[in-house]
Write a protein that holds these residues in place. Structure first.
Motif, mmCIF file in Angstrom:
data_model
loop_
_atom_site.group_PDB
_atom_site.id
_atom_site.type_symbol
_atom_site.label_atom_id
_atom_site.label_comp_id
_atom_site.label_asym_id
_atom_site.label_seq_id
_atom_site.Cartn_x
_atom_site.Cartn_y
_atom_site.Cartn_z
ATOM 1 N N GLU A 73 0.835 -1.201 0.000
ATOM 2 C CA GLU A 73 0.000 0.000 0.000
ATOM 3 C C GLU A 73 0.872 1.254 0.000
ATOM 4 O OE1 GLU A 73 -3.500 1.849 2.804
ATOM 5 O OE2 GLU A 73 -3.205 -0.314 2.804
ATOM 6 N N LEU A 74 1.957 1.215 0.773
ATOM 7 C CA LEU A 74 2.874 2.349 0.824
ATOM 8 C C LEU A 74 3.531 2.573 -0.539
ATOM 9 C CD1 LEU A 74 4.267 4.515 2.535
ATOM 10 C CD2 LEU A 74 5.964 2.808 3.172
ATOM 11 N N ALA A 75 3.902 1.503 -1.211
ATOM 12 C CA ALA A 75 4.502 1.621 -2.544
ATOM 13 C C ALA A 75 3.505 2.253 -3.523
ATOM 14 C CB ALA A 75 4.953 0.256 -3.040
ATOM 15 N N GLN A 76 2.240 1.852 -3.437
ATOM 16 C CA GLN A 76 1.213 2.441 -4.302
ATOM 17 C C GLN A 76 1.056 3.932 -4.019
ATOM 18 O OE1 GLN A 76 -2.323 0.165 -3.561
ATOM 19 N NE2 GLN A 76 -1.825 -1.399 -5.092
ATOM 20 N N LEU A 77 1.034 4.279 -2.729
ATOM 21 C CA LEU A 77 0.892 5.695 -2.369
ATOM 22 C C LEU A 77 2.090 6.503 -2.847
ATOM 23 C CD1 LEU A 77 -0.648 5.386 1.199
ATOM 24 C CD2 LEU A 77 -1.788 6.172 -0.877
ATOM 25 N N ARG A 78 3.282 5.942 -2.719
ATOM 26 C CA ARG A 78 4.480 6.642 -3.198
ATOM 27 C C ARG A 78 4.406 6.847 -4.701
ATOM 28 N NH1 ARG A 78 8.912 3.537 0.523
ATOM 29 N NH2 ARG A 78 8.724 4.919 2.327
ATOM 30 N N GLY A 79 3.912 5.845 -5.415
ATOM 31 C CA GLY A 79 3.741 5.978 -6.863
ATOM 32 C C GLY A 79 2.766 7.091 -7.215
ATOM 33 N N ARG A 80 1.668 7.139 -6.480
ATOM 34 C CA ARG A 80 0.680 8.197 -6.721
ATOM 35 C C ARG A 80 1.263 9.567 -6.440
ATOM 36 N NH1 ARG A 80 -4.707 6.789 -3.610
ATOM 37 N NH2 ARG A 80 -5.251 8.826 -4.418
ATOM 38 N N VAL A 81 2.021 9.677 -5.347
ATOM 39 C CA VAL A 81 2.648 10.959 -5.005
ATOM 40 C C VAL A 81 3.626 11.368 -6.102
ATOM 41 C CG1 VAL A 81 4.267 12.058 -3.400
ATOM 42 C CG2 VAL A 81 2.315 10.787 -2.509
ATOM 43 N N ALA A 82 4.419 10.419 -6.583
ATOM 44 C CA ALA A 82 5.384 10.722 -7.639
ATOM 45 C C ALA A 82 4.669 11.200 -8.910
ATOM 46 C CB ALA A 82 6.240 9.496 -7.938
ATOM 47 N N ARG A 83 3.553 10.547 -9.265
ATOM 48 C CA ARG A 83 2.797 10.974 -10.449
ATOM 49 C C ARG A 83 2.217 12.378 -10.257
ATOM 50 N NH1 ARG A 83 1.402 5.596 -10.190
ATOM 51 N NH2 ARG A 83 -0.583 6.005 -9.164
ATOM 52 N N LYS A 84 1.694 12.643 -9.069
ATOM 53 C CA LYS A 84 1.117 13.967 -8.796
ATOM 54 C C LYS A 84 2.209 15.036 -8.812
ATOM 55 C CE LYS A 84 -3.111 12.706 -8.418
ATOM 56 N NZ LYS A 84 -4.047 13.033 -9.475
ATOM 57 N N GLU A 85 3.393 14.719 -8.294
ATOM 58 C CA GLU A 85 4.500 15.675 -8.326
ATOM 59 C C GLU A 85 4.917 15.954 -9.769
ATOM 60 O OE1 GLU A 85 7.420 13.864 -5.775
ATOM 61 O OE2 GLU A 85 6.669 14.932 -4.011
ATOM 62 N N ALA A 86 4.923 14.924 -10.611
ATOM 63 C CA ALA A 86 5.258 15.117 -12.022
ATOM 64 C C ALA A 86 4.203 15.984 -12.706
ATOM 65 C CB ALA A 86 5.378 13.760 -12.720
ATOM 66 N N GLU A 87 2.930 15.745 -12.393
ATOM 67 C CA GLU A 87 1.856 16.573 -12.951
ATOM 68 C C GLU A 87 2.009 18.019 -12.504
ATOM 69 O OE1 GLU A 87 -2.098 15.099 -12.143
ATOM 70 O OE2 GLU A 87 -1.523 13.054 -12.671
ATOM 71 N N LEU A 88 2.337 18.219 -11.233
ATOM 72 C CA LEU A 88 2.517 19.567 -10.694
ATOM 73 C C LEU A 88 3.678 20.268 -11.387
ATOM 74 C CD1 LEU A 88 1.674 21.702 -8.649
ATOM 75 C CD2 LEU A 88 3.172 20.592 -6.981
ATOM 76 N N ALA A 89 4.783 19.561 -11.593
ATOM 77 C CA ALA A 89 5.932 20.151 -12.294
ATOM 78 C C ALA A 89 5.540 20.543 -13.713
ATOM 79 C CB ALA A 89 7.096 19.166 -12.298
ATOM 80 N N GLN A 90 4.763 19.680 -14.392
ATOM 81 C CA GLN A 90 4.313 19.993 -15.756
ATOM 82 C C GLN A 90 3.397 21.209 -15.753
ATOM 83 O OE1 GLN A 90 5.359 18.499 -18.623
ATOM 84 N NE2 GLN A 90 4.260 20.160 -19.602
ATOM 85 N N LEU A 91 2.499 21.285 -14.754
ATOM 86 C CA LEU A 91 1.612 22.446 -14.660
ATOM 87 C C LEU A 91 2.404 23.725 -14.435
ATOM 88 C CD1 LEU A 91 -1.363 21.048 -12.558
ATOM 89 C CD2 LEU A 91 -1.425 21.822 -14.925
ATOM 90 N N ARG A 92 3.425 23.651 -13.599
ATOM 91 C CA ARG A 92 4.267 24.838 -13.358
ATOM 92 C C ARG A 92 4.967 25.269 -14.644
ATOM 93 N NH1 ARG A 92 6.739 22.793 -7.663
ATOM 94 N NH2 ARG A 92 5.085 23.605 -6.335
ATOM 95 N N THR A 93 5.486 24.300 -15.392
ATOM 96 C CA THR A 93 6.154 24.604 -16.656
ATOM 97 C C THR A 93 5.175 25.233 -17.636
ATOM 98 O OG1 THR A 93 7.680 22.757 -16.318
ATOM 99 C CG2 THR A 93 7.462 23.580 -18.556
ATOM 100 N N ASP A 94 3.984 24.642 -17.755
ATOM 101 C CA ASP A 94 2.960 25.183 -18.652
ATOM 102 C C ASP A 94 2.545 26.589 -18.232
ATOM 103 O OD1 ASP A 94 3.053 22.819 -20.044
ATOM 104 O OD2 ASP A 94 1.181 22.012 -19.208
ATOM 105 N N THR A 95 2.381 26.798 -16.939
ATOM 106 C CA THR A 95 1.977 28.111 -16.431
ATOM 107 C C THR A 95 3.054 29.151 -16.734
ATOM 108 O OG1 THR A 95 0.700 27.079 -14.675
ATOM 109 C CG2 THR A 95 1.275 29.378 -14.362
ATOM 110 N N GLN A 96 4.302 28.799 -16.531
ATOM 111 C CA GLN A 96 5.402 29.719 -16.815
ATOM 112 C C GLN A 96 5.448 30.059 -18.311
ATOM 113 O OE1 GLN A 96 7.372 31.236 -14.647
ATOM 114 N NE2 GLN A 96 8.425 32.325 -16.273
ATOM 115 N N ARG A 97 5.283 29.048 -19.161
ATOM 116 C CA ARG A 97 5.275 29.262 -20.606
ATOM 117 C C ARG A 97 4.115 30.166 -21.011
ATOM 118 N NH1 ARG A 97 2.206 27.156 -23.992
ATOM 119 N NH2 ARG A 97 1.648 25.363 -22.717
ATOM 120 N N GLN A 98 2.933 29.913 -20.440
ATOM 121 C CA GLN A 98 1.768 30.741 -20.755
ATOM 122 C C GLN A 98 1.966 32.179 -20.279
ATOM 123 O OE1 GLN A 98 -1.612 28.711 -19.117
ATOM 124 N NE2 GLN A 98 -1.695 27.199 -20.771
#
Length: 135
Positions: A73-98
């Motif tokens: 369960e912890l491994a699954q949660l870590r995976g979800r956190v990593a995916r959300k962090e990647a999404e957040l980084a992409q959103l920051r990049t997109d926001t900066q570009r916009q």
């Protein structure tokens, strides 16, 4: 009646009952409180020790299963956190570009407005000169 033989049979029956009920005792939430028949002290200690060993093994197994379950369960949660962090980084990049594109568009708008104002002044100047010539 041979007492030694009778005692041996009673011990065998006693051990069979213990083995049958051992699973129940190990699954019980509370320690088993069973009134056991009197047996010689050495044999009683041996049986008690055996029960404790089985109980310990069962608890260790349960602990291992619990740790494995929570580990997964912890491994699954870590995976979800990593995916959300990647999404957040992409959103920051997109926001900066916009934001940069928006600033470029504002700069372009400002330059165009200045050009329009210049052309309007030039047109007004030509209209004024045309008006003076026609009069």
């Amino acid at each position: 009646v041979d007492l030694v033989k009778a005692l041996a049979e009673i011990r065998e029956q006693y051990e069979a009952v213990i083995e049958r009920n051992l699973g129940y005792w190990l699954r019980s939430d509370e320690p088993a409180r069973v009134s056991l028949p009197r047996v010689p002290l050495g044999r009683s200690l041996q049986l008690g020790s055996s029960c404790l060993c089985f109980q310990k093994e069962a608890l260790e197994g349960t602990l291992a299963e619990t740790q494995a379950g929570y580990g997964g369960e912890l491994a699954q949660l870590r995976g979800r956190v990593a995916r959300k962090e990647a999404e957040l980084a992409q959103l920051r990049t997109d926001t900066q570009r916009q934001a940069e594109e928006h600033q470029q568009l504002l700069d372009l708008k400002t330059r165009l407005e200045m050009e329009i104002a210049t052309y309007q002044r030039l047109l007004e100047g030509d209209d004024a000169r045309s008006g003076i010539r026609s009069s």
